[in-house]
Design a protein around this motif. Structure first.
Motif, PDB file in Angstrom:
ATOM      1  N   LEU A 117      -8.773   5.029   9.937  1.00  0.00           N
ATOM      2  CA  LEU A 117      -8.548   5.791   8.707  1.00  0.00           C
ATOM      3  C   LEU A 117      -9.666   6.789   8.448  1.00  0.00           C
ATOM      4  N   PHE A 118     -10.916   6.410   8.734  1.00  0.00           N
ATOM      5  CA  PHE A 118     -12.016   7.335   8.493  1.00  0.00           C
ATOM      6  C   PHE A 118     -12.023   8.484   9.504  1.00  0.00           C
ATOM      7  N   GLN A 119     -11.521   8.241  10.711  1.00  0.00           N
ATOM      8  CA  GLN A 119     -11.349   9.345  11.653  1.00  0.00           C
ATOM      9  C   GLN A 119     -10.336  10.349  11.108  1.00  0.00           C
ATOM     10  N   GLN A 120      -9.238   9.820  10.538  1.00  0.00           N
ATOM     11  CA  GLN A 120      -8.233  10.699   9.942  1.00  0.00           C
ATOM     12  C   GLN A 120      -8.793  11.430   8.723  1.00  0.00           C
ATOM     13  N   LEU A 121      -9.665  10.737   7.964  1.00  0.00           N
ATOM     14  CA  LEU A 121     -10.296  11.364   6.801  1.00  0.00           C
ATOM     15  C   LEU A 121     -11.169  12.538   7.217  1.00  0.00           C
ATOM     16  N   ILE A 122     -11.943  12.372   8.285  1.00  0.00           N
ATOM     17  CA  ILE A 122     -12.807  13.449   8.785  1.00  0.00           C
ATOM     18  C   ILE A 122     -11.965  14.645   9.222  1.00  0.00           C
ATOM     19  N   LYS A 123     -10.841  14.367   9.901  1.00  0.00           N
ATOM     20  CA  LYS A 123      -9.955  15.445  10.324  1.00  0.00           C
ATOM     21  C   LYS A 123      -9.373  16.178   9.121  1.00  0.00           C
ATOM     22  N   ALA A 124      -8.970  15.410   8.097  1.00  0.00           N
ATOM     23  CA  ALA A 124      -8.377  16.023   6.897  1.00  0.00           C
ATOM     24  C   ALA A 124      -9.388  16.897   6.171  1.00  0.00           C
ATOM     25  N   MET A 182      -6.066  10.507  -0.100  1.00  0.00           N
ATOM     26  CA  MET A 182      -5.100   9.519   0.387  1.00  0.00           C
ATOM     27  C   MET A 182      -5.743   8.567   1.377  1.00  0.00           C
ATOM     28  N   TYR A 183      -6.512   9.113   2.317  1.00  0.00           N
ATOM     29  CA  TYR A 183      -7.126   8.259   3.332  1.00  0.00           C
ATOM     30  C   TYR A 183      -8.160   7.320   2.720  1.00  0.00           C
ATOM     31  N   ILE A 184      -8.907   7.809   1.728  1.00  0.00           N
ATOM     32  CA  ILE A 184      -9.867   6.943   1.048  1.00  0.00           C
ATOM     33  C   ILE A 184      -9.131   5.825   0.309  1.00  0.00           C
ATOM     34  N   VAL A 221       0.827  -1.205   0.000  1.00  0.00           N
ATOM     35  CA  VAL A 221       0.000   0.000   0.000  1.00  0.00           C
ATOM     36  C   VAL A 221       0.865   1.259   0.000  1.00  0.00           C
ATOM     37  N   ASN A 222       1.941   1.273   0.765  1.00  0.00           N
ATOM     38  CA  ASN A 222       2.790   2.460   0.812  1.00  0.00           C
ATOM     39  C   ASN A 222       3.572   2.671  -0.481  1.00  0.00           C
ATOM     40  N   VAL A 223       4.062   1.591  -1.078  1.00  0.00           N
ATOM     41  CA  VAL A 223       4.747   1.723  -2.367  1.00  0.00           C
ATOM     42  C   VAL A 223       3.763   2.195  -3.441  1.00  0.00           C
ATOM     43  N   GLU A 224       2.562   1.613  -3.437  1.00  0.00           N
ATOM     44  CA  GLU A 224       1.533   2.047  -4.385  1.00  0.00           C
ATOM     45  C   GLU A 224       1.165   3.518  -4.170  1.00  0.00           C
ATOM     46  N   LEU A 225       1.135   3.935  -2.914  1.00  0.00           N
ATOM     47  CA  LEU A 225       0.818   5.333  -2.595  1.00  0.00           C
ATOM     48  C   LEU A 225       1.861   6.278  -3.189  1.00  0.00           C
ATOM     49  N   ILE A 256       0.202  17.663  -2.109  1.00  0.00           N
ATOM     50  CA  ILE A 256       0.046  16.594  -1.114  1.00  0.00           C
ATOM     51  C   ILE A 256      -0.945  16.967  -0.009  1.00  0.00           C
ATOM     52  N   PRO A 257      -0.855  18.165   0.606  1.00  0.00           N
ATOM     53  CA  PRO A 257      -1.875  18.520   1.615  1.00  0.00           C
ATOM     54  C   PRO A 257      -3.292  18.536   1.047  1.00  0.00           C
TER      55      PRO A 257
END
Length: 267
Positions: free
Chosen positions: A254-261, A186-188, A51-55, A179-180
């Motif tokens: 991840l969805f908590q981080q998505l909401i924050k983003a 990214m989170y999705i 996942v990180n390499v794909e990212l 990136i920001p």
């Protein structure tokens, strides 16, 4: 629900008439099973690497494609081709590529070094695990590119123009603007791909079968081995629900981080 019930019993295909409730015994046995613990750790490592390499690849390729003015539609079509193949076909393709006798990888090494090179890619540790990772990355990186390309194209031109007025270079715009702005995307992408990779079975089953000696065993290949090969449905069900709980917890994070983003982006 029936599979959840089976995970608390001693059910096997050879003892269907004597099903007995055993509580959490199957779960306790699994956490004392070195093969399961190794498969679980290997699965988490597999997810982290792929996942990180794909990212990273997805970000770089999408950013490069966003600057292409002509032929972008053709490039997108070509890029999506690996996603059109079923994982079983990709598994057979990479099994041939890394075949130690007639594989493409060893033939390329022969052309480079001009001497026979026989590397058992699929059975040598850790090469077998790495070949599966390479196949997964090749097959799924286009998904990341499509998500990030859509995100880049949705960035307001005003933000890009403001950064150019401030004298930002292309690299600085990529780091501090692109990136920001892509954080929600990214989170999705991370959530979707992590859940997809976590249930990897076809690719591993075709390329290595989880072997040799469990060296490439992942959780779902071990579930299949226990439930269908060893006919121990109770243990297989218990293992499945352990992975489900981990997947749900990771998705919620991840969805908590998505909401924050999204909140940060809306400010």
């Amino acid at each position: 629900l029936y599979s959840l019930y089976l995970s608390f019993t001693n059910f096997t295909l050879v003892s269907q008439t004597s099903i007995r409730f055993v509580g959490f015994r199957n779960y306790k046995l699994l956490f004392h099973d070195p093969v399961f613990l190794a498969a679980l750790g290997r699965t988490l490592l597999y997810i982290a690497i792929t996942v990180n390499v794909e990212l990273v690849l997805g970000l770089l390729i999408a950013n490069a494609m966003s600057h292409v003015l002509r032929g972008q539609g053709i490039l997108r079509t070509i890029l999506m081709m690996p996603m059109m193949f079923a994982p079983i076909l990709v598994g057979f393709m990479f099994k041939w590529i890394f075949n130690d006798q007639v594989g493409l990888a060893n033939n390329i090494l022969f052309e480079i070094f001009r001497r026979p090179v026989i590397i058992p890619w699929l059975i040598r540790k850790p090469l077998g695990f790495l070949t599966i990772i390479v196949a997964e990355i090749w097959m799924s990186t286009p998904f990341m590119v499509i998500i990030f390309l859509a995100g880049i194209l949705s960035i307001s031109p005003d933000i890009i123009d403001a950064s150019e007025v401030d004298g930002a270079t292309e690299w600085q715009k990529f780091i501090h603007v692109t990136i920001p702005s892509l954080a929600p995307f990214m989170y999705i992408a991370l959530a979707v791909r992590s859940l997809d990779v976590a249930r990897a079975y076809d690719l591993v089953s075709i390329m290595t079968g989880g072997g040799p000696a469990h060296r490439t065993e992942l959780v779902w290949t071990y579930v299949h081995r226990l439930a269908f090969t060893s006919q121990n449905f109770a243990m297989g069900s218990a293992m499945s629900y352990i992975t489900v709980v981990i997947a749900v917890a990771f998705t919620l994070y991840l969805f908590q981080q998505l909401i924050k983003a999204r909140r940060v982006r809306s400010l």
